[in-house]
Design a protein around this motif. Sequence first.
Motif, mmCIF file in Angstrom:
data_model
loop_
_atom_site.group_PDB
_atom_site.id
_atom_site.type_symbol
_atom_site.label_atom_id
_atom_site.label_comp_id
_atom_site.label_asym_id
_atom_site.label_seq_id
_atom_site.Cartn_x
_atom_site.Cartn_y
_atom_site.Cartn_z
ATOM 1 N N PRO A 129 0.823 -1.219 0.000
ATOM 2 C CA PRO A 129 0.000 0.000 0.000
ATOM 3 C C PRO A 129 0.861 1.276 0.000
ATOM 4 C CG PRO A 129 -0.871 -1.589 1.567
ATOM 5 C CD PRO A 129 0.412 -2.169 1.043
ATOM 6 N N SER A 130 1.925 1.303 0.782
ATOM 7 C CA SER A 130 2.751 2.517 0.847
ATOM 8 C C SER A 130 4.155 2.248 0.343
ATOM 9 C CB SER A 130 2.825 3.014 2.295
ATOM 10 O OG SER A 130 3.950 3.861 2.467
ATOM 11 N N PRO A 131 4.727 3.201 -0.416
ATOM 12 C CA PRO A 131 6.113 3.000 -0.841
ATOM 13 C C PRO A 131 7.102 3.201 0.305
ATOM 14 C CG PRO A 131 5.302 5.139 -1.596
ATOM 15 C CD PRO A 131 4.142 4.440 -0.964
ATOM 16 N N PHE A 132 6.664 3.856 1.372
ATOM 17 C CA PHE A 132 7.618 4.277 2.409
ATOM 18 C C PHE A 132 7.783 3.278 3.545
ATOM 19 C CE2 PHE A 132 5.984 8.167 0.431
ATOM 20 C CZ PHE A 132 7.180 8.706 -0.011
ATOM 21 N N VAL A 133 6.676 2.657 3.932
ATOM 22 C CA VAL A 133 6.735 1.710 5.050
ATOM 23 C C VAL A 133 5.913 0.477 4.703
ATOM 24 C CG1 VAL A 133 7.047 3.444 6.870
ATOM 25 C CG2 VAL A 133 4.743 2.781 6.169
ATOM 26 N N GLU A 134 6.281 -0.639 5.328
ATOM 27 C CA GLU A 134 5.470 -1.849 5.183
ATOM 28 C C GLU A 134 4.906 -2.172 6.560
ATOM 29 O OE1 GLU A 134 7.657 -5.443 4.145
ATOM 30 O OE2 GLU A 134 6.015 -6.586 5.037
ATOM 31 N N GLU A 135 3.588 -2.293 6.645
ATOM 32 C CA GLU A 135 2.973 -2.622 7.936
ATOM 33 C C GLU A 135 2.631 -4.098 7.976
ATOM 34 O OE1 GLU A 135 0.023 0.079 9.844
ATOM 35 O OE2 GLU A 135 0.117 1.060 7.878
ATOM 36 N N TYR A 136 2.882 -4.705 9.110
ATOM 37 C CA TYR A 136 2.558 -6.123 9.254
ATOM 38 C C TYR A 136 1.860 -6.340 10.592
ATOM 39 C CZ TYR A 136 3.119 -11.199 9.025
ATOM 40 O OH TYR A 136 2.876 -12.544 8.975
ATOM 41 N N MET A 137 0.613 -6.675 10.562
ATOM 42 C CA MET A 137 -0.203 -6.953 11.747
ATOM 43 C C MET A 137 -0.138 -5.833 12.786
ATOM 44 S SD MET A 137 0.313 -11.062 12.245
ATOM 45 C CE MET A 137 -0.503 -12.181 11.122
ATOM 46 N N THR A 138 -0.202 -4.594 12.308
ATOM 47 C CA THR A 138 -0.077 -3.477 13.245
ATOM 48 C C THR A 138 -1.427 -3.056 13.824
ATOM 49 O OG1 THR A 138 -0.204 -2.027 11.325
ATOM 50 C CG2 THR A 138 1.988 -2.445 12.225
ATOM 51 N N GLU A 139 -2.498 -3.590 13.264
ATOM 52 C CA GLU A 139 -3.806 -3.157 13.733
ATOM 53 C C GLU A 139 -3.999 -3.482 15.207
ATOM 54 O OE1 GLU A 139 -8.316 -3.676 12.187
ATOM 55 O OE2 GLU A 139 -6.720 -4.130 10.756
ATOM 56 N N GLU A 174 -0.637 -15.534 17.076
ATOM 57 C CA GLU A 174 -1.307 -16.830 17.268
ATOM 58 C C GLU A 174 -1.560 -17.091 18.743
ATOM 59 O OE1 GLU A 174 0.766 -18.688 13.323
ATOM 60 O OE2 GLU A 174 1.303 -19.595 15.267
ATOM 61 N N ALA A 175 -0.655 -16.557 19.585
ATOM 62 C CA ALA A 175 -0.807 -16.734 21.027
ATOM 63 C C ALA A 175 -1.673 -15.625 21.632
ATOM 64 C CB ALA A 175 0.562 -16.752 21.685
ATOM 65 N N GLY A 176 -2.304 -14.816 20.771
ATOM 66 C CA GLY A 176 -3.219 -13.786 21.248
ATOM 67 C C GLY A 176 -2.546 -12.493 21.698
ATOM 68 N N ARG A 177 -1.245 -12.346 21.425
ATOM 69 C CA ARG A 177 -0.558 -11.108 21.829
ATOM 70 C C ARG A 177 -0.597 -10.115 20.675
ATOM 71 N NH1 ARG A 177 4.225 -12.183 25.152
ATOM 72 N NH2 ARG A 177 4.415 -9.918 25.050
ATOM 73 N N LYS A 178 -0.849 -8.859 21.007
ATOM 74 C CA LYS A 178 -0.980 -7.849 19.948
ATOM 75 C C LYS A 178 0.362 -7.173 19.677
ATOM 76 C CE LYS A 178 -5.667 -6.789 21.324
ATOM 77 N NZ LYS A 178 -6.182 -5.734 22.197
ATOM 78 N N ILE A 179 1.142 -7.847 18.869
ATOM 79 C CA ILE A 179 2.453 -7.333 18.494
ATOM 80 C C ILE A 179 2.473 -7.164 16.978
ATOM 81 C CG2 ILE A 179 4.963 -7.706 18.688
ATOM 82 C CD1 ILE A 179 3.773 -8.057 21.424
ATOM 83 N N GLY A 180 2.927 -6.030 16.507
ATOM 84 C CA GLY A 180 2.998 -5.801 15.058
ATOM 85 C C GLY A 180 4.395 -5.376 14.637
ATOM 86 N N PHE A 181 4.534 -5.158 13.331
ATOM 87 C CA PHE A 181 5.861 -4.807 12.808
ATOM 88 C C PHE A 181 5.728 -3.749 11.718
ATOM 89 C CE2 PHE A 181 9.136 -6.021 9.457
ATOM 90 C CZ PHE A 181 10.195 -5.371 10.087
ATOM 91 N N VAL A 182 6.620 -2.799 11.745
ATOM 92 C CA VAL A 182 6.697 -1.834 10.656
ATOM 93 C C VAL A 182 8.101 -1.864 10.083
ATOM 94 C CG1 VAL A 182 6.711 0.603 10.020
ATOM 95 C CG2 VAL A 182 4.922 -0.274 11.500
ATOM 96 N N ARG A 183 8.174 -2.078 8.793
ATOM 97 C CA ARG A 183 9.479 -2.020 8.141
ATOM 98 C C ARG A 183 9.629 -0.654 7.486
ATOM 99 N NH1 ARG A 183 11.623 -3.582 2.929
ATOM 100 N NH2 ARG A 183 9.588 -4.327 2.252
ATOM 101 N N VAL A 184 10.660 0.060 7.905
ATOM 102 C CA VAL A 184 10.942 1.351 7.298
ATOM 103 C C VAL A 184 11.673 1.062 5.989
ATOM 104 C CG1 VAL A 184 12.217 3.524 7.536
ATOM 105 C CG2 VAL A 184 11.054 2.521 9.521
ATOM 106 N N LYS A 185 11.065 1.464 4.875
ATOM 107 C CA LYS A 185 11.672 1.182 3.575
ATOM 108 C C LYS A 185 12.516 2.381 3.136
ATOM 109 C CE LYS A 185 7.737 -0.109 1.500
ATOM 110 N NZ LYS A 185 6.901 -0.762 0.447
ATOM 111 N N PHE A 186 11.900 3.540 3.050
ATOM 112 C CA PHE A 186 12.673 4.744 2.754
ATOM 113 C C PHE A 186 13.219 5.317 4.059
ATOM 114 C CE2 PHE A 186 10.720 5.019 -1.461
ATOM 115 C CZ PHE A 186 11.761 5.575 -2.194
ATOM 116 N N PHE A 187 14.522 5.488 4.129
ATOM 117 C CA PHE A 187 15.094 6.194 5.279
ATOM 118 C C PHE A 187 15.262 7.674 4.931
ATOM 119 C CE2 PHE A 187 18.319 7.667 8.203
ATOM 120 C CZ PHE A 187 17.902 7.099 9.395
#
Lengths: 383, 409
Positions: B263-273, B298-311
């Motif tokens: 969706p974004s060229p700048f960052v990649e979001e993964y399960m951040t909701e 899977e264990a019910g913990r709300k942990i997400g990841f953001v990959r910074v693509k453009f620095f």
Amino acid sequence: MSTVAVEVVYRGIFQRTLARNIVRSIVFAARKEGKIGTAFGRYGDSPERNGIPAKQFAVVADDAEELEEVLARYEPTEVDVTINVDDTMCKGIESWAWYGLQPINQLTKPNGTLIVTSRQDADSLVEDIHQKDTPFDLSIIKSTVSFSGLWVYKDDHTDARILGTLCNVCPQLFSIDSMLQALDEQGNGETKLASAQKAYDVATIRTVEPGEGNSEVPYKFELLGWQTMEEGLVIRAQGKGGGFRGGDEGFQPDRNEVFKKYSTRSMRPVINFETCIKCTLCWLQCPDTCFDITPDGLYDANMESCCGCGVCEAVCPVPDCVTMVSEADFNDNSSQWEAWQEDKPSYQQWMTALVDKQKAETRTHGFHHVGGYTEEIAASEDA
Amino acid sequence: MTTTATNELFQTEKEELISGSEAIALACALADVDVITAYPIRPYDTVMQYVSKLKADGSFDCDFIVAESEHSQFEIVKHASSVGARTFTGSSGVGWFYAFEAITVTAGLRLPVVAMVGNRALDDPGAFGVEHNDALAVRDLGWMLYWVATAQEALDIALLAWRVAEDPTVFLPFAVSCDGSFLTHSQAIVNVPTSEQVNKFLPPYDRGKLQLHPDNPITIAPQVNEDWLMEMRRQSDEAMHRSVGVIKKAYEEFKEIFGRGDPSPFVEEYMTEDADIIIVGMGTLALPVRVAVRRFQEAGRKIGFVRVKFFRPFPTEELQEILTKCKAVCVVDRDYSYGAPSYGGVLFTELRSALYPMEKRPLMLNFIAGLGGREVHVNDVNDMVDIVQKAIETGIIEQEATWIGVRDN
Ligand code: SF4
Ligand code: SF4
């Protein structure tokens, strides 16, 4: 979840293209069955360094997410199949100084398979291979070990034969038909496909039971932490050394107790002490300071330090006084001079037999492979 | 103005088993780059190997110049770019640093050189493995900086790089950063587009009235001193501002033509909701972190990841929006910055500064990990999350920057 991991253990530069062909073909063949895979070399290795044991891996999974799960640990902790393309590495490998000696089957899963290209029989290979707590299968491809020179590739079908064998011993990976199709698409000719098919047809295994094999405990390192490591990036030198075997006469340098390089070696020198003229050249030129000066002024090569480069053979002015012979014929690193002292006629007989065998086999190692090619071509023209 | 040739190699879309370096070499051929310069250093050298192979095989026609040092390597493309040639070069670690004088002037002269940085630890101690300090060193100079995570992304972003860099409203150099080993030396399945697709996306490089040419007599790079300098710096600053819009537009077109992208060229979001903790990192770190995040979820913990693509340009707005929704941010730096605020890494320091103006600021913890190519494993990620979780529960940050995976004895 059904991921399959395969490692290829090879010797740096001389067998790099061979290893690469094998891992890539595995991924291509898996692709034929709708699976996904990746192929990579262990980056910590120095695959451009002559003769250094190094690894490449192929990992195959049913889908991308499954593959990601496996690759979260970049270097697999266990593999279904270990492929060893030089039988002398059955003695264990040390690809980089801090790894210690790793048994060739270290990563092989319980009931996994070790494929080796060798002219040795199973029993003599098992003598070299370190014991495991779990059984594994040994599959030998009867062939001369495939070595090429620097930056070139000798297409002697070793890759095809290994891939054919792999389809037989690890049927969960893919069928031989998928492999043949993949090899065909990669532009391999009919004869190569036939080699793969034949290897598939004749492949055999021999189960190696727990506790069977080499009982040596491989040496390893204690890695220091940041609080115990000396600051300033220094490595302290070894001591100067002293008399031969601690005596007053001769000389031997102190050597690193833990970092040994002998797994780099696919050939080792044997020395004819009776024709040696004590010219000192081997002692001077050996890059690894292997030669100990004996009380009688001869030069005994220390086999824990020898990397098998062949320089001593190249510089020795006396014909057949130093000869590089196959490492496969040895089971230990003991002193040749001591053996000669103990029983000279037996030593001469043993040494002469090895030298003759070498002449007949024209086994080469990468360092003098240019010469090796010439010999091989001449031999095949004679035949 | 150069024209883009249609390469016979790329008539149909196809799948290849290639490394990130090979992917970038193919991107060079697809983009019909005119001048490529090389000087070997691991892991960047894998790119020059593949470029020279393509050239030797007759599949790619370019001026391929092996320079006598990295400094000349970067000087040559700088000059080639000024006469209107599309250029590509690259390096790693201290090789990149040896070229630094040329690297700074390339940005100063607004030349759209595209470089691949095969991230490697800076000597000493000698190590081939990844650290991000090499590429990060250009962060203040007017280079756009992007970290890729897969071989496919390496190919795609190299194409985007020329498109954005050569946009006349931008004219800034672009560095594509690839983690040594994980990207440069592992082969994955990559979709290689057709020349037709690429030509649709990437117009020829037109330097216009800035082109150094006998028909357009100009002098480049005069000594200006304080009389002109500040205005020129301000122009580069504005060009970097403008690049944001250019990147957005180009990325939308990219997705349309090639049928892939985030969706974004700048960052990649993964399960951040609804995530309580968001892990932030760059490059191939994404792989173990995504696996760890999946297991947490899977264990019910709300942990997400953001990959910074453009620095660079830094995705300030995107990160402000994503990160102010969570309780704590766990920044993983594959770099170090001795003596920095809180002794934290570069990404952490930048991120904290980006979040400072926000009304709702999450807790921020920093982890220095994976230096010199050491692997970051799923259990390392778990360790980080444990520390962050404790900070959330107690409201106390015991230590802002923690080294993970270092032998502590
Ligand atoms: S082969 Fe000879 S020269 Fe080479 S390391 Fe061994 S003893 Fe020394
Ligand atoms: S080079 Fe040959 S002859 Fe000279 S000392 Fe060594 S073994 Fe003896």
